[in-house]
Design a protein around this motif. Structure first.
Motif, mmCIF file in Angstrom:
data_model
loop_
_atom_site.group_PDB
_atom_site.id
_atom_site.type_symbol
_atom_site.label_atom_id
_atom_site.label_comp_id
_atom_site.label_asym_id
_atom_site.label_seq_id
_atom_site.Cartn_x
_atom_site.Cartn_y
_atom_site.Cartn_z
ATOM 1 N N LYS A 277 0.806 -1.228 0.000
ATOM 2 C CA LYS A 277 0.000 0.000 0.000
ATOM 3 C C LYS A 277 0.837 1.274 0.000
ATOM 4 O O LYS A 277 0.303 2.372 0.153
ATOM 5 N N THR A 278 2.140 1.152 -0.178
ATOM 6 C CA THR A 278 2.990 2.347 -0.142
ATOM 7 C C THR A 278 3.698 2.626 -1.460
ATOM 8 O O THR A 278 4.121 3.755 -1.710
ATOM 9 N N ARG A 279 3.855 1.622 -2.305
ATOM 10 C CA ARG A 279 4.559 1.797 -3.578
ATOM 11 C C ARG A 279 3.640 1.408 -4.731
ATOM 12 O O ARG A 279 2.997 0.355 -4.687
ATOM 13 N N PHE A 280 3.620 2.266 -5.767
ATOM 14 C CA PHE A 280 2.677 2.073 -6.865
ATOM 15 C C PHE A 280 3.380 2.215 -8.214
ATOM 16 O O PHE A 280 4.224 3.094 -8.399
ATOM 17 N N LEU A 281 2.999 1.343 -9.127
ATOM 18 C CA LEU A 281 3.526 1.383 -10.488
ATOM 19 C C LEU A 281 2.413 1.766 -11.453
ATOM 20 O O LEU A 281 1.340 1.154 -11.446
ATOM 21 N N VAL A 282 2.678 2.780 -12.289
ATOM 22 C CA VAL A 282 1.752 3.193 -13.340
ATOM 23 C C VAL A 282 2.430 2.925 -14.683
ATOM 24 O O VAL A 282 3.605 3.266 -14.872
ATOM 25 N N VAL A 283 1.720 2.291 -15.613
ATOM 26 C CA VAL A 283 2.282 2.036 -16.942
ATOM 27 C C VAL A 283 1.388 2.662 -17.999
ATOM 28 O O VAL A 283 0.160 2.646 -17.892
ATOM 29 N N VAL A 284 2.015 3.228 -19.018
ATOM 30 C CA VAL A 284 1.307 3.786 -20.165
ATOM 31 C C VAL A 284 1.585 2.877 -21.347
ATOM 32 O O VAL A 284 2.747 2.657 -21.718
ATOM 33 N N VAL A 285 0.540 2.306 -21.924
ATOM 34 C CA VAL A 285 0.695 1.338 -23.011
ATOM 35 C C VAL A 285 0.115 1.907 -24.291
ATOM 36 O O VAL A 285 -0.804 2.734 -24.264
ATOM 37 N N SER A 286 0.634 1.462 -25.419
ATOM 38 C CA SER A 286 0.180 1.984 -26.712
ATOM 39 C C SER A 286 0.372 0.934 -27.792
ATOM 40 O O SER A 286 0.993 -0.114 -27.570
ATOM 41 N N GLY A 287 -0.153 1.224 -28.981
ATOM 42 C CA GLY A 287 -0.028 0.317 -30.120
ATOM 43 C C GLY A 287 -1.323 -0.409 -30.408
ATOM 44 O O GLY A 287 -2.414 0.014 -29.970
ATOM 45 N N GLY A 288 -1.212 -1.513 -31.146
ATOM 46 C CA GLY A 288 -2.378 -2.325 -31.453
ATOM 47 C C GLY A 288 -2.814 -3.122 -30.242
ATOM 48 O O GLY A 288 -2.153 -3.132 -29.193
ATOM 49 N N LEU A 289 -3.934 -3.844 -30.385
ATOM 50 C CA LEU A 289 -4.516 -4.561 -29.252
ATOM 51 C C LEU A 289 -3.528 -5.538 -28.622
ATOM 52 O O LEU A 289 -3.422 -5.623 -27.397
ATOM 53 N N GLY B 267 7.616 6.689 -3.859
ATOM 54 C CA GLY B 267 6.390 5.947 -3.616
ATOM 55 C C GLY B 267 5.612 5.595 -4.857
ATOM 56 O O GLY B 267 4.626 4.849 -4.780
ATOM 57 N N SER B 268 6.007 6.125 -6.016
ATOM 58 C CA SER B 268 5.310 5.818 -7.268
ATOM 59 C C SER B 268 6.283 5.907 -8.428
ATOM 60 O O SER B 268 7.299 6.603 -8.363
ATOM 61 N N LEU B 269 5.967 5.178 -9.481
ATOM 62 C CA LEU B 269 6.816 5.126 -10.664
ATOM 63 C C LEU B 269 5.926 5.010 -11.883
ATOM 64 O O LEU B 269 4.973 4.227 -11.900
ATOM 65 N N VAL B 270 6.232 5.815 -12.907
ATOM 66 C CA VAL B 270 5.473 5.778 -14.154
ATOM 67 C C VAL B 270 6.394 5.289 -15.262
ATOM 68 O O VAL B 270 7.469 5.849 -15.479
#
Length: 478
Positions: free
Chosen positions: A168-180, A273-276
């Motif tokens: 509950k203290t560290r969070f990962l955010v990912v941005v994805v792109s491209g085809g399905l 605490g977070s990473l993108v």
């Protein structure tokens, strides 16, 4: 969620199918026994009153009922037969689930409160059919050599899961792109990276020309629930962990190992605490420790289920194709290459012994018009259809500009096809190759090698993804 039906439930449902050779009404069974009960026989009839004779009659009646039930199911079963003595069956859970999906809409059976089971997959295809005659060899399915899914994580992995799943203290955010299927692969790796960093994963952010969000394409609650034993999945960052998009990380080389991920990002994650992360496409090594390979399969084949509206339409179109008999699925890409690919697909089909009356489903996110691009295929195999031809009324209207959703519909129909013939080597082809192997080694024929769907081990080749070659990391002999 697709519910796994018991053998008895499947048999009970099967008795109502009109095409069964014999149907058996269970309500007549007590009445039939009543005819042989002692009180309905003459008092002086020693034959009927003999206990041994009553036992014999009951046994023969029960045996007859069992045989009738088996005969009624016979047209739908082309796998090992039911044992009349033990009452057990050698069918795999995946086959029973696919058989039940013939009679019951899988979407209607969704139950978000039911526990997730790894005995079946998020998307269960309709069962293949056997065909008699000269074309029987073409439609014949591989035996699979006994390989079935087996995601048995190590004791150490399971021990660490109790802590990681509560992060509950560290969070990962990912941005994805491209085809399905580029998006799908990036989501799979995002889950693995979250596990490596022991961080909670925020629902991935889809970035691209289409306006779809993660929740428009995939069933988010099912995704969260399926992975709750592996990582914690949350819908958004807590207000205490807001980050600016200027902090996006995209300097990830190809073929990185878990130790590189930890060395590069763990300190930053602990401090902020977070990473993108962005730019994950094909960056994580294809050769990971066994538990992480199994996690990849769990995400791809179990957690990533299409959203309900997509599954509803995809399953309807698949049934319309399936109900008419066995069929071939062929994916085609952009119009510039459709004619060449159509010609190649026709050649592969002919060399594989496909009958000229074989029904062919064309999977393409671009509408197939009357521009002549698939004439080389139609000249040899005239029974060509598309989702536009199978859809009714305005079923596709709301998705006209939704490329990801249209591709997902094609994927559902292609997964249920009896034979899959890829006309090019791409993300969708590799996804279907692995998924069809995972759900029972459904037959597919390629132009690159004589591969008819039998299990092919991934080996240690760096260019082979476990999602396309789930043997032996995610499938083992039973």
């Amino acid at each position: 969620m697709i519910l796994l039906y018991s053998q008895s439930a499947v048999m009970a449902k099967t008795k109502s199918i009109k095409n069964s050779i014999v149907t058996f009404n269970p309500h007549l069974f007590p009445q039939f026994l009543y005819l042989f009960s002692p009180k309905n026989q003459p008092r002086n009839s020693q034959l009927c009153s003999a206990p041994s004779m009553r036992t014999l009659i009951f046994f023969l009646t029960f045996l007859l009922a069992a045989i009738l039930c088996c005969v009624a199911m016979n047209p739908f079963l082309n796998t090992p037969s039911l044992s009349l003595i033990s009452g057990t069956a050698s069918y795999s859970p995946l086959f029973l689930a696919s058989l039940s999906s013939v009679f019951l809409d899988p979407v209607a059976a969704d139950n978000n409160d039911a526990p997730v089971s790894l005995t079946t997959t998020a998307m269960v295809p309709l069962p293949p059919r056997s065909v008699a005659g000269n074309a029987s060899e073409f439609w014949e399915q591989p035996d699979g050599e006994g390989y079935r899914p087996c995601l048995d994580f190590s004791l150490n992995y399971r021990r660490r899961s109790s802590k990681i799943a509560k992060e509950k203290t560290r969070f990962l955010v990912v941005v994805v792109s491209g085809g399905l299927f580029q998006i799908r692969n990036q989501i799979v790796d995002a889950v693995v990276i979250a596990r490596i960093l022991e961080a909670a994963l925020v629902f991935p952010v889809l970035h691209g020309d289409d306006s779809e969000e993660f929740s428009e394409i995939f069933d988010v609650e099912y995704f969260r629930k399926t992975l709750k034993a592996d990582i914690r999945v949350v819908s958004s960052l807590p207000t205490t962990h807001l980050v600016s998009w200027q902090s996006l990380e995209n300097q990830i080389p190809h073929n990185v190992q878990p130790f590189w991920i930890r060395a590069r990002f763990l300190k930053k994650l602990n401090e902020e605490g977070s990473l993108v992360l962005t730019g994950l496409d094909s960056k994580l090594s294809k050769n990971l420790p066994p538990d992480l390979q199994k996690l990849r399969c769990k995400v791809a084949f179990h957690a990533l289920k299409f959203a309900k509206s997509i599954r509803e339409l995809g399953n309807r179109i698949a049934r319309r194709m399936w109900i008419e008999g066995p069929y071939v699925a062929i994916p085609l890409i952009n119009k510039e290459q459709q004619s060449r690919n159509a010609l190649e697909a026709a050649r592969v089909l002919k060399e594989s012994g496909a009958p000229t009356n074989a029904r062919v489903y064309i999977a393409s996110s671009e509408s197939i018009g009357d521009d002549g691009s698939i004439l080389p295929l139609k000249a040899e195999f005239p029974n060509v259809v598309t989702k536009e031809m199978l859809a009714r009324d305005d079923e596709l209207d709301q998705y006209r500009n939704k490329t990801l959703i249209l591709t997902a519909i094609d994927y559902i129909v292609s997964l249920s096809s009896d034979v899959f013939v890829p006309s090019y080597d791409g993300h969708m082809v590799r996804a279907l190759q692995g998924h069809r192997a995972y759900v029972g080694h459904r037959k597919f024929v390629t132009k690159w090698r004589d591969f008819k769907g039998q299990p092919e081990a991934r080996g240690r080749r760096t260019d082979r993804d476990v999602i396309a070659y789930p043997v032996p990391e995610c499938m083992c002999k039973h």
